[in-house]
Design a protein around this motif. Structure first.
Motif, PDB file in Angstrom:
ATOM      1  N   ARG A  64       0.790  -1.191  -0.110  1.00  0.00           N
ATOM      2  CA  ARG A  64      -0.244   0.077  -0.022  1.00  0.00           C
ATOM      3  C   ARG A  64       0.966   1.317   0.078  1.00  0.00           C
ATOM      4  O   ARG A  64       0.561   2.089  -0.629  1.00  0.00           O
ATOM      5  N   LEU A  65       1.929   1.221   1.000  1.00  0.00           N
ATOM      6  CA  LEU A  65       2.655   2.357   0.839  1.00  0.00           C
ATOM      7  C   LEU A  65       3.443   2.751  -0.278  1.00  0.00           C
ATOM      8  O   LEU A  65       3.590   3.751  -0.955  1.00  0.00           O
ATOM      9  N   GLY A 123       3.008   7.014  -4.975  1.00  0.00           N
ATOM     10  CA  GLY A 123       2.623   7.707  -6.190  1.00  0.00           C
ATOM     11  C   GLY A 123       1.746   9.051  -6.216  1.00  0.00           C
ATOM     12  O   GLY A 123       1.822   9.570  -7.428  1.00  0.00           O
ATOM     13  N   ILE A 124       1.241   9.259  -5.186  1.00  0.00           N
ATOM     14  CA  ILE A 124       0.379  10.231  -5.190  1.00  0.00           C
ATOM     15  C   ILE A 124       0.426  11.051  -4.180  1.00  0.00           C
ATOM     16  O   ILE A 124      -0.007  12.205  -4.021  1.00  0.00           O
ATOM     17  N   LEU A 125       1.584  10.986  -3.394  1.00  0.00           N
ATOM     18  CA  LEU A 125       2.148  11.977  -2.605  1.00  0.00           C
ATOM     19  C   LEU A 125       2.491  13.138  -2.978  1.00  0.00           C
ATOM     20  O   LEU A 125       3.418  13.151  -3.981  1.00  0.00           O
ATOM     21  N   ALA A 144      -8.657   3.497  -1.049  1.00  0.00           N
ATOM     22  CA  ALA A 144      -7.562   3.209  -2.338  1.00  0.00           C
ATOM     23  C   ALA A 144      -7.800   4.189  -3.854  1.00  0.00           C
ATOM     24  O   ALA A 144      -6.757   4.623  -4.434  1.00  0.00           O
ATOM     25  N   ALA A 145      -8.839   4.235  -4.054  1.00  0.00           N
ATOM     26  CA  ALA A 145      -9.203   5.023  -5.252  1.00  0.00           C
ATOM     27  C   ALA A 145      -9.088   6.634  -5.094  1.00  0.00           C
ATOM     28  O   ALA A 145      -9.108   7.350  -6.218  1.00  0.00           O
ATOM     29  N   ASP A 146      -9.027   6.977  -3.987  1.00  0.00           N
ATOM     30  CA  ASP A 146      -9.029   8.665  -3.769  1.00  0.00           C
ATOM     31  C   ASP A 146      -7.559   8.820  -3.819  1.00  0.00           C
ATOM     32  O   ASP A 146      -6.781   8.657  -3.016  1.00  0.00           O
ATOM     33  N   VAL A 147      -7.279   9.644  -4.920  1.00  0.00           N
ATOM     34  CA  VAL A 147      -5.786  10.083  -5.210  1.00  0.00           C
ATOM     35  C   VAL A 147      -5.555  11.276  -4.916  1.00  0.00           C
ATOM     36  O   VAL A 147      -4.651  11.846  -5.181  1.00  0.00           O
ATOM     37  N   SER A 148      -6.689  12.089  -4.270  1.00  0.00           N
ATOM     38  CA  SER A 148      -6.388  13.334  -3.753  1.00  0.00           C
ATOM     39  C   SER A 148      -5.678  13.345  -2.568  1.00  0.00           C
ATOM     40  O   SER A 148      -5.116  12.425  -1.963  1.00  0.00           O
ATOM     41  N   ALA A 149      -5.105  14.768  -2.192  1.00  0.00           N
ATOM     42  CA  ALA A 149      -4.302  14.911  -1.129  1.00  0.00           C
ATOM     43  C   ALA A 149      -4.997  14.164   0.333  1.00  0.00           C
ATOM     44  O   ALA A 149      -4.331  13.422   1.049  1.00  0.00           O
TER      45      ALA A 149
END
Length: 189
Positions: A57-58, A63-65, A116-121
Motif C-alpha cells: 500500500r505504501l 505515487g500520489i503524495l 484506495a481509489a481516492d488519489v487526492s491529497a
C-alpha cells in the motif's frame, strides 16, 4: 459467456487499469485473525503478511503524495514511520529477551483499503492513516503473541527477522531504528 465477450471484458479491464493515474492501483485489503493454537512462528509469520501488504500500500501511496506531505500536524506519514519503528523496537525487545506487555493475543486485523481509489491529497492522508492503524494493530498482536514467552528459538527468530525486515523496509533513511538481535539467534540457533 462466449469466448469473445470474455476477451472483450478482459481487454476493457486492462485498458481501465492502464488509464489509472500513478498511485491508483487496486485495493490491497487485509483480513487476518491470530489463532493462539498455531505455533508462535506461524502466528508471527501471519503478522509479517500484514506488514508486507501495508508495504505494498505504501508503495502505491507514494505515487500520489506531494513532494512534502507533512505540511500540517498530525502528519499521517509520520504516524506510519512511528508505527514501523515501534514494530522494529518490539522485535528488538523480544529477541533481546526483554519482557513485553500490553498486547492482545487472538486479535483480528481487517481493513478493506476503502480509500484506495481516492488519489487526492485527502485520500492519500486517509490511506496513510489506515496503514498506520493497521501497523499499530499488528504491533499489539505481535506483543500479544510474545507476552510471557522466553527468548525465541531459531525458527521463531527467523520469523521475527522476516517481520523486522518487513517493518523496516520502507522506513525513510536517517530514521533511528534499533538493531535486530534476532539475527544472532538465527545464526547461533
Amino acid at each position: 459467456m462466449s469466448k469473445h465477450r470474455w476477451m472483450a471484458g478482459l481487454l476493457a479491464c486492462a485498458l481501465m487499469i492502464g488509464a489509472l493515474p500513478a498511485g491508483a492501483g487496486g485495493r490491497i485489503p487485509v483480513s487476518s485473525t491470530d489463532n493462539p493454537g498455531d505455533s508462535v512462528a506461524n502466528r508471527t509469520s501471519a503478522v509479517v503478511s500484514i506488514i508486507v501488504a501495508m508495504n505494498d500500500r505504501l508503495h502505491r501511496i507514494e505515487g500520489i503524495l506531494p513532494p512534502n506531505p507533512c505540511t500540517e500536524l498530525p502528519c499521517p506519514a509520520t504516524d506510519v514511520t512511528i508505527a514501523q519503528v515501534t514494530l522494529a523496537s518490539s522485535v528488538h525487545a523480544i529477541c533481546a529477551g526483554a519482557a513485553v506487555s500490553g498486547g492482545s493475543a487472538g486479535l483480528s486485523t481487517v481493513d478493506g483499503d476503502v480509500a484506495a481509489a481516492d488519489v487526492s491529497a485527502t485520500g492519500a492522508g486517509n490511506q496513510l492513516a489506515a496503514v498506520a492503524t493497521v501497523l499499530q494493530n499488528a504491533n499489539r498482536r505481535l506483543i500479544g503473541i510474545w507476552q510471557g514467552r522466553s527468548t525465541p528459538t531459531a525458527a521463531q527468530a527467523t520469523a521475527l527477522t522476516a517481520l523486522y525486515d518487513a517493518a523496516t523496509a520502507r522506513i525513510p533513511s536517517g530514521v533511528d531504528v534499533p538493531p535486530n538481535p534476532c539475527l544472532d539467534l538465527v545464526i547461533g540457533g
